[in-house]
Design an enzyme around this catalytic site. Structure first.
Site, PDB file in Angstrom:
ATOM      1  N   HIS A 313       0.833  -1.207   0.000  1.00 24.54           N
ATOM      2  CA  HIS A 313       0.000   0.000   0.000  1.00 24.54           C
ATOM      3  C   HIS A 313       0.864   1.251   0.000  1.00 24.54           C
ATOM      4  O   HIS A 313       1.908   1.288   0.652  1.00 24.54           O
ATOM      5  CB  HIS A 313      -0.844   0.041   1.288  1.00 24.54           C
ATOM      6  CG  HIS A 313      -2.089  -0.762   1.233  1.00 24.54           C
ATOM      7  ND1 HIS A 313      -3.281  -0.246   0.795  1.00 24.54           N
ATOM      8  CD2 HIS A 313      -2.333  -2.036   1.602  1.00 24.54           C
ATOM      9  CE1 HIS A 313      -4.215  -1.189   0.889  1.00 24.54           C
ATOM     10  NE2 HIS A 313      -3.663  -2.280   1.367  1.00 24.54           N
ATOM     11  N   HIS A 356      -3.087  -1.033  12.228  1.00 23.19           N
ATOM     12  CA  HIS A 356      -2.329   0.212  12.268  1.00 23.19           C
ATOM     13  C   HIS A 356      -2.519   0.918  13.612  1.00 23.19           C
ATOM     14  O   HIS A 356      -3.580   0.852  14.218  1.00 23.19           O
ATOM     15  CB  HIS A 356      -2.821   1.126  11.141  1.00 23.19           C
ATOM     16  CG  HIS A 356      -1.985   2.344  10.921  1.00 23.19           C
ATOM     17  ND1 HIS A 356      -0.616   2.338  10.930  1.00 23.19           N
ATOM     18  CD2 HIS A 356      -2.341   3.631  10.674  1.00 23.19           C
ATOM     19  CE1 HIS A 356      -0.152   3.549  10.699  1.00 23.19           C
ATOM     20  NE2 HIS A 356      -1.188   4.363  10.552  1.00 23.19           N
ATOM     21  N   GLU A 362      -7.773   9.710  13.321  1.00 21.72           N
ATOM     22  CA  GLU A 362      -8.463   9.483  12.055  1.00 21.72           C
ATOM     23  C   GLU A 362      -9.974   9.532  12.276  1.00 21.72           C
ATOM     24  O   GLU A 362     -10.525   8.725  13.016  1.00 21.72           O
ATOM     25  CB  GLU A 362      -8.086   8.121  11.468  1.00 21.72           C
ATOM     26  CG  GLU A 362      -6.597   7.941  11.195  1.00 21.72           C
ATOM     27  CD  GLU A 362      -6.265   6.565  10.654  1.00 21.72           C
ATOM     28  OE1 GLU A 362      -7.205   5.851  10.228  1.00 21.72           O
ATOM     29  OE2 GLU A 362      -5.085   6.188  10.667  1.00 21.72           O
ATOM     30  N   HIS A 387     -10.837   6.832  15.050  1.00 22.24           N
ATOM     31  CA  HIS A 387      -9.710   6.074  15.586  1.00 22.24           C
ATOM     32  C   HIS A 387      -8.750   7.112  16.154  1.00 22.24           C
ATOM     33  O   HIS A 387      -8.130   7.865  15.395  1.00 22.24           O
ATOM     34  CB  HIS A 387      -9.022   5.237  14.496  1.00 22.24           C
ATOM     35  CG  HIS A 387      -9.924   4.229  13.864  1.00 22.24           C
ATOM     36  ND1 HIS A 387      -9.910   3.995  12.507  1.00 22.24           N
ATOM     37  CD2 HIS A 387     -10.862   3.416  14.383  1.00 22.24           C
ATOM     38  CE1 HIS A 387     -10.810   3.056  12.219  1.00 22.24           C
ATOM     39  NE2 HIS A 387     -11.396   2.696  13.343  1.00 22.24           N
ATOM     40  N   HIS A 393      -6.225  -0.129  15.198  1.00 27.51           N
ATOM     41  CA  HIS A 393      -7.442  -0.349  14.421  1.00 27.51           C
ATOM     42  C   HIS A 393      -7.106  -1.158  13.174  1.00 27.51           C
ATOM     43  O   HIS A 393      -5.960  -1.232  12.744  1.00 27.51           O
ATOM     44  CB  HIS A 393      -8.109   0.974  14.044  1.00 27.51           C
ATOM     45  CG  HIS A 393      -7.214   1.953  13.362  1.00 27.51           C
ATOM     46  ND1 HIS A 393      -6.370   2.800  14.047  1.00 27.51           N
ATOM     47  CD2 HIS A 393      -7.022   2.240  12.044  1.00 27.51           C
ATOM     48  CE1 HIS A 393      -5.710   3.554  13.198  1.00 27.51           C
ATOM     49  NE2 HIS A 393      -6.079   3.230  11.964  1.00 27.51           N
TER      50      HIS A 393
END
Length: 458
Positions: A313, A356, A362, A387, A393
């Site tokens: 990613h 993560h 977030e 989050h 999460h």
């Protein structure tokens, strides 16, 4: 794609190009039918003085007034100032009175918020059809203090009524980024009119007065208020000159004024408090303007996403539409990201977002469709989640199993997918309302139901 397809057209015209120097004062046109006050859809000829900005006597008897978004001595590249030419100056007003019972008049400072590490989600807010946009703003949480221009606040709004034609609002605390999820907003500003539909966003910078009407019924969405600086485009770095949100796709309103001497109520959010004053004439009486400080809108469907084309990613920062700096180098007070249609083509990669713990908080919401390849039931469009800073999460246990086992092939994130993510360097404290109504994601005695997969070779 690119560009969203809208069932409802936008009746307004715009300048294009964010951060460009714009001016507007063309010949007058006919009044717009849907407004009851004496109005003109554009300004009138000779309203914009040339070459000077502050003539001793304006040819049309207008008052020059400047609104500053930065200090006068800010570098030219970031200096934000606009001159308006008004029928009556903004100083033609009464004294201010605090509105102690207004829903925005509390819970704006960190000391009054609940800072918890829990992951929380909120179902779509029930639309309050008896509320205006201003009265229907419900604070979810935030951090910092607007009196030192440091921090952020998140809101959900629901409304079924237009604000009164003789009413205007502004926030002296921060830029307000408005995201419509359902319904349509017509935002009347001092520089002109903006229509905001689902999949569009609008930014009204601090200090600029505006009014929200509902041309097609009730609306719901979110507002992100940035106390720290102003929203701007991120630097592109090695991406080059094109990509993400392109400068040419931002739309800036053209001047339109209201000519009346009736009394207007001006409501101000200032230092976390809410105040009201009366003004002679309309807050929207600017016949012409020129400058670099103005509201603007953007169609999220025009976002040009970047991505990984082989493995792993890329960081979600490649989806940043707008950013707002903090006083901490390389840490944004707000990064506003869009997660929309695109191809996912990575090989031998855990394609769904991985587990993560992020130093940035977030906050996210679904406008339609879902997040990436994960679909959300239609009744849950408008849901949001948080989050917090360094809270772990990731996927649920069943989603993880599917992600590990699935056969990887190029997949297209559907066109109806539109979600946004807000990253902030600040931990986000919750209002009492948000803390009590949030659903905690983690819980139970099975620790999420994850099974052990480790296979030792010893």
């Amino acid at each position: 794609m690119p560009g969203s397809k809208y069932a409802i057209k936008d009746p307004f015209s715009y300048h294009t190009g964010l951060n460009s120097y714009h001016e507007y004062a063309p010949p007058a046109q006919q009044p717009m039918a849907f407004l009851t006050w004496a109005t003109r859809s554009t300004a009138i000829e000779d309203a914009l003085p040339r070459p000077q900005s502050l003539p001793q006597r304006h040819g049309l008897g207008l008052y020059p007034e400047r609104i500053s978004g930065t200090s006068f001595t800010a570098k030219r590249a970031v200096n934000k100032q606009t001159f308006l030419y008004r029928i009556l100056p903004s100083t033609a007003q009464s004294s201010w009175n605090r509105l102690s019972d207004h829903p925005l008049n509390h819970r704006s400072h960190s000391a009054e918020l609940n800072f918890v590490p829990d992951q929380l989600i909120w179902p779509p807010a029930q639309v309050q059809e008896d509320k205006t946009f201003l009265d229907g703003l419900q604070m979810i949480g935030g951090a910092g203090d607007p009196t030192v221009k440091n921090g952020v606040a998140y809101y959900v709004y629901t409304c079924g009524l237009s604000m009164d034609e003789k009413q205007a609002f502004y926030s002296a605390d921060g830029d307000m980024l408005i995201v419509a999820q359902t319904g349509i907003l017509d935002i009347q500003t001092e520089m002109g009119d903006i229509r905001v539909r689902p999949r569009e966003i609008c930014v009204v910078p601090r200090g600029i007065r505006f009014r929200v009407s509902l041309p097609k019924g009730p609306s719901r969405g979110h507002v992100i208020e940035a106390y720290s600086g102003h929203f701007d485009l991120p630097e592109l770095g090695p991406i080059g000159s094109l990509g993400l949100a392109n400068v040419r796709d931002f739309e800036i309103p053209r001047a339109r004024y209201v000519d009346t001497e009736e009394i207007t109520e001006v409501i101000a959010k200032f230092g976390g408090g809410v105040y009201s004053a009366e003004m002679k004439g309309s807050a929207f009486n600017a016949v012409a303007w020129h400058g670099t400080y103005y509201p603007f809108k953007y169609d999220l469907g025009k976002f040009m996403p970047m991505g990984s084309t082989l493995y792993d990613h890329q960081d979600p920062s490649i989806y940043v539409v707008l950013t707002c700096p903090s006083d901490k180098p390389d840490h944004a007070a707000v990064d506003f990201l869009v997660l929309g249609p695109r191809w996912m083509v990575m090989e031998d990669t855990f394609q769904i977002p991985y587990f993560h713990r992020n130093t940035m908080s977030e906050f996210s919401s679904v406008i339609s469709g879902g997040f990436d390849l994960s679909r959300v039931p239609t009744p849950m469009y408008g849901m949001s989640g948080l989050h917090n800073v360094l809270s772990p999460h990731g996927l649920s246990a069943p989603e993880t199993e599917n992600a590990i086992k699935k056969v990887l092939r190029p997949e297209r994130v559907p066109d109806d997918t539109m979600a946004f993510l807000v990253e902030s360097c600040y931990p986000i404290g919750l209002t009492e309302w948000a803390y009590e109504n949030g659903i905690r994601v983690n819980g139970g005695d099975d620790f999420g139901g994850f099974k052990r997969r480790f296979k030792s070779k010893i």
